[in-house]
Scaffold this motif. Structure first.
Motif, mmCIF file in Angstrom:
data_model
loop_
_atom_site.group_PDB
_atom_site.id
_atom_site.type_symbol
_atom_site.label_atom_id
_atom_site.label_comp_id
_atom_site.label_asym_id
_atom_site.label_seq_id
_atom_site.Cartn_x
_atom_site.Cartn_y
_atom_site.Cartn_z
ATOM 1 N N HIS A 69 0.856 -1.205 0.000
ATOM 2 C CA HIS A 69 0.000 0.000 0.000
ATOM 3 C C HIS A 69 0.880 1.240 0.000
ATOM 4 C CE1 HIS A 69 -1.644 2.802 3.307
ATOM 5 N NE2 HIS A 69 -2.329 3.163 2.250
ATOM 6 N N ARG A 70 1.025 1.834 -1.170
ATOM 7 C CA ARG A 70 1.801 3.079 -1.242
ATOM 8 C C ARG A 70 1.166 3.986 -2.288
ATOM 9 N NH1 ARG A 70 8.292 3.077 -1.972
ATOM 10 N NH2 ARG A 70 8.018 1.460 -0.407
ATOM 11 N N HIS A 71 0.892 5.219 -1.894
ATOM 12 C CA HIS A 71 0.310 6.182 -2.834
ATOM 13 C C HIS A 71 1.449 6.835 -3.606
ATOM 14 C CE1 HIS A 71 -3.329 5.373 -0.642
ATOM 15 N NE2 HIS A 71 -2.781 5.774 0.483
ATOM 16 N N MET A 72 1.910 6.111 -4.621
ATOM 17 C CA MET A 72 3.115 6.524 -5.337
ATOM 18 C C MET A 72 2.938 7.877 -6.017
ATOM 19 S SD MET A 72 4.168 2.753 -6.855
ATOM 20 C CE MET A 72 5.748 3.196 -7.572
ATOM 21 N N TRP A 73 1.718 8.182 -6.411
ATOM 22 C CA TRP A 73 1.473 9.435 -7.164
ATOM 23 C C TRP A 73 1.817 10.676 -6.344
ATOM 24 C CZ3 TRP A 73 -2.787 12.929 -6.054
ATOM 25 C CH2 TRP A 73 -3.676 12.491 -5.069
ATOM 26 N N GLN A 74 1.933 10.528 -5.031
ATOM 27 C CA GLN A 74 2.163 11.684 -4.163
ATOM 28 C C GLN A 74 3.648 11.977 -3.927
ATOM 29 O OE1 GLN A 74 -0.030 10.415 -0.688
ATOM 30 N NE2 GLN A 74 -2.021 10.795 -1.641
ATOM 31 N N ASP A 105 2.052 14.945 -13.392
ATOM 32 C CA ASP A 105 2.426 14.980 -11.968
ATOM 33 C C ASP A 105 2.326 13.583 -11.348
ATOM 34 O OD1 ASP A 105 2.734 17.784 -12.191
ATOM 35 O OD2 ASP A 105 0.549 17.989 -12.033
ATOM 36 N N VAL A 106 1.301 12.843 -11.762
ATOM 37 C CA VAL A 106 1.184 11.443 -11.328
ATOM 38 C C VAL A 106 2.389 10.655 -11.848
ATOM 39 C CG1 VAL A 106 -0.174 9.326 -11.592
ATOM 40 C CG2 VAL A 106 -1.333 11.514 -11.163
ATOM 41 N N HIS A 107 2.763 10.923 -13.094
ATOM 42 C CA HIS A 107 3.910 10.240 -13.698
ATOM 43 C C HIS A 107 5.187 10.533 -12.894
ATOM 44 C CE1 HIS A 107 7.056 9.180 -16.596
ATOM 45 N NE2 HIS A 107 6.149 8.489 -17.259
ATOM 46 N N THR A 433 6.817 19.396 -11.398
ATOM 47 C CA THR A 433 5.565 19.244 -10.642
ATOM 48 C C THR A 433 5.518 20.209 -9.462
ATOM 49 O OG1 THR A 433 5.083 16.979 -11.294
ATOM 50 C CG2 THR A 433 4.343 17.614 -9.107
ATOM 51 N N ILE A 434 6.614 20.305 -8.741
ATOM 52 C CA ILE A 434 6.671 21.215 -7.587
ATOM 53 C C ILE A 434 6.452 22.653 -8.036
ATOM 54 C CG2 ILE A 434 8.179 22.131 -5.761
ATOM 55 C CD1 ILE A 434 7.210 19.191 -5.423
ATOM 56 N N GLU A 435 7.133 23.012 -9.120
ATOM 57 C CA GLU A 435 7.018 24.384 -9.620
ATOM 58 C C GLU A 435 5.569 24.701 -9.995
ATOM 59 O OE1 GLU A 435 10.446 25.355 -12.215
ATOM 60 O OE2 GLU A 435 8.877 26.267 -13.468
ATOM 61 N N TYR A 436 4.931 23.743 -10.663
ATOM 62 C CA TYR A 436 3.529 23.927 -11.081
ATOM 63 C C TYR A 436 2.607 24.040 -9.860
ATOM 64 C CZ TYR A 436 -1.115 21.995 -12.070
ATOM 65 O OH TYR A 436 -2.454 21.752 -12.081
ATOM 66 N N LEU A 437 2.748 23.125 -8.919
ATOM 67 C CA LEU A 437 1.842 23.143 -7.760
ATOM 68 C C LEU A 437 2.051 24.394 -6.918
ATOM 69 C CD1 LEU A 437 2.046 19.409 -6.608
ATOM 70 C CD2 LEU A 437 0.038 20.570 -7.536
#
Ligand SMILES: [Zn+2]
Length: 478
Positions: A69-74, A105-107, A433-437
């Motif tokens: 169980h790991r929420h890899m997308w995060q 971002d999920v990628h 992704t960080i820059e976008y968020l």
């Protein structure tokens, strides 16, 4: 280094933990790998002439670890939520900013999580992917998993819609047809939670899972979110099966544990998560009385590492801590620990394999899949003496000691370096992704999300504080 791809591999002279029923320790033992499988285990094995020889002496050879169980997308948000509770996590990911995630971002998260896992000797990860707001997000998740070394199970989820909605679309069915094609390195589950509504609106999603032959994984026993009602509904409607994985199961009654045990399901314990997020007390101390199989998981790198050494360590600590506390409450003393180091190593390997219905993973024996980890670090003073190999894995070793990793017979990490991986590209994707968020959220929201308010601590009045040092000392002096 010349290419190792496609060649047999022999790990020479390690201390092998085969994770068989007897929990043997095999000193000075070789493991020979041919193709995607283990060909032989034993002393002084004959290896083919073109075999890659890896010196495992002074090291431990164990099955690749399995995270269920790991929420890899995060993962591009690594460490951001270090001070969160579950409430703050829900607000951030479910209600507010999680919706901003684009497929890329999920990628980025999945790719980084995959590399992190393999680097730490975690050869199989269940990607509990509940950020799949569109099928494009799902395609991006699978693209990332298939571009990285490692074995994965896509647990498809979408927190932004009720499970009956997203599982019922033709696009979802089409995705399953296109992407879940029986590849041994990519399994499939459905990931959704059962909220306890007596109307049981999750029923159609369970029916889709049954129809697809896909196991369901569900956060069950999460304080304030899911509990006994959800378990009862699943049970009464006949949807609790041996393949079902119950994540956390940390705030359930004995009645729910009985239902899980009776239907053969397993519990994925995320001790570090339960300890700081607040799902409930890590349940291993309670569920051993029910005989429920256990696997380990890390949940998310937004708080914690993707490292099952931490999971084993935290689980031993939480279980023993609770055993002592329960005894002290009765005026008793624990003289013998119930949970042993070899048991958590089993949960981190074979326990995960069992949860996934894979009897060819999580063990070292001829004919099994060659997902292997060599723990060895000659530069480390912690690498010796090696007196108690299970204790060493659980309490002494760490990810930097992972010397070599094989997945499906392929060497994917060697001499402490990932093989054939473009880490710089993974870093650039995470940066984007960080820059976008950050720019989308705005600097204030970004900072506020990372730094939740601290509740005020009231310092108690202390009756032993001297108010007059001189008179106190005079008094003492008599
Ligand atoms: Zn979770």
């Amino acid at each position: 280094m010349e290419s190792m791809d496609g060649r047999p591999v022999v790990l020479r002279g390690g201390t092998v933990l085969p994770m068989d029923e007897g929990r043997q320790v095999l000193p000075r033992t070789d493991v020979l790998v041919a193709g995607d499988r283990i060909a032989a285990v034993g002393p002084d094995l004959q290896a083919p002439e073109d075999a890659v020889e890896i010196d495992a002496s002074d090291g431990i050879v164990m099955p690749g670890m399995i995270d269920t169980h790991r929420h890899m997308w995060q993962t591009a948000m690594r460490g951001y939520g270090a001070d969160w509770t579950l409430t703050q996590y829900f607000v951030w990911y479910y209600l507010e900013h999680g919706k901003l995630f684009r497929p890329e971002d999920v990628h980025a998260g999945n790719l980084l999580a995959a590399l992190e896992a393999v680097d730490a000797g975690v050869t199989t990860v269940v990607d509990w992917s509940h950020g799949l707001q569109t099928v494009d997000h799902a395609d991006a998740a699978v693209d990332a998993l298939q571009s990285a070394p490692g074995r994965y199970v896509l647990a498809y989820g979408n927190i932004q819609q009720p499970p009956a909605a997203w599982t019922g679309t033709p696009e979802f069915r089409d995705f399953v047809r296109r992407r879940i094609t029986g590849d041994d390195l990519l399994g499939f589950q459905l990931a959704f939670d059962v909220l306890g509504d007596p109307a049981f609106p999750e029923r159609p999603a369970f029916e889709v899972a049954r129809d697809l032959g896909a196991p369901v994984t569900t956060h069950a026993g999460v304080w304030g979110a899911t509990g006994d009602d959800g378990i009862r509904l699943m049970h009464e409607h006949g949807f609790m099966t041996p393949e079902t994985v119950y994540v956390h199961a940390a705030s359930l009654s004995a009645d729910s544990y009985h239902r899980i045990a009776a239907t053969g399901g397993s519990i994925s314990v995320s001790t570090e998560s339960e300890q700081s997020a607040g799902q409930g007390y890590p349940p291993t101390w309670a569920i051993r009385a029910h005989g429920i199989p256990v696997s380990l998981s890390m949940d998310t790198s937004v708080w914690w590492s993707g490292d099952l050494f931490s999971a084993m360590r935290a689980t031993l600590g939480a279980d023993r801590s609770r055993q002592h506390l329960e005894a002290h409450a009765r005026g008793d003393t624990v003289t013998h620990c119930s949970l042993r180091a070899d048991q958590v190593v089993e949960w981190a390997t074979r326990g995960g394999a069992r949860a996934l219905g894979r009897d060819d993973l999580g063990v070292i024996a001829a004919g099994k899949k060659a997902d292997l980890v060599l723990i060895k670090n000659e530069a480390s003073p912690v690498s010796f003496p090696l007196l108690n190999p299970y204790g060493h894995v659980a309490f002494q070793a760490q990810r930097g000691d992972v010397h070599t990793v094989l997945v499906n017979g392929r060497v994917v990490k060697h001499e402490h370096r990932l093989v054939g991986v473009d880490l710089a590209a993974a870093r650039r994707a995470a940066d984007r992704t960080i820059e976008y968020l950050r720019s989308t959220m705005g600097e204030e929201a970004w900072q506020k999300g990372m730094n939740p308010d601290i509740p005020e601590t009231t310092i108690l009045d202390n009756p032993y504080t001297y108010t007059d040092y001189h008179s106190a000392s005079t008094h003492t002096a008599g």
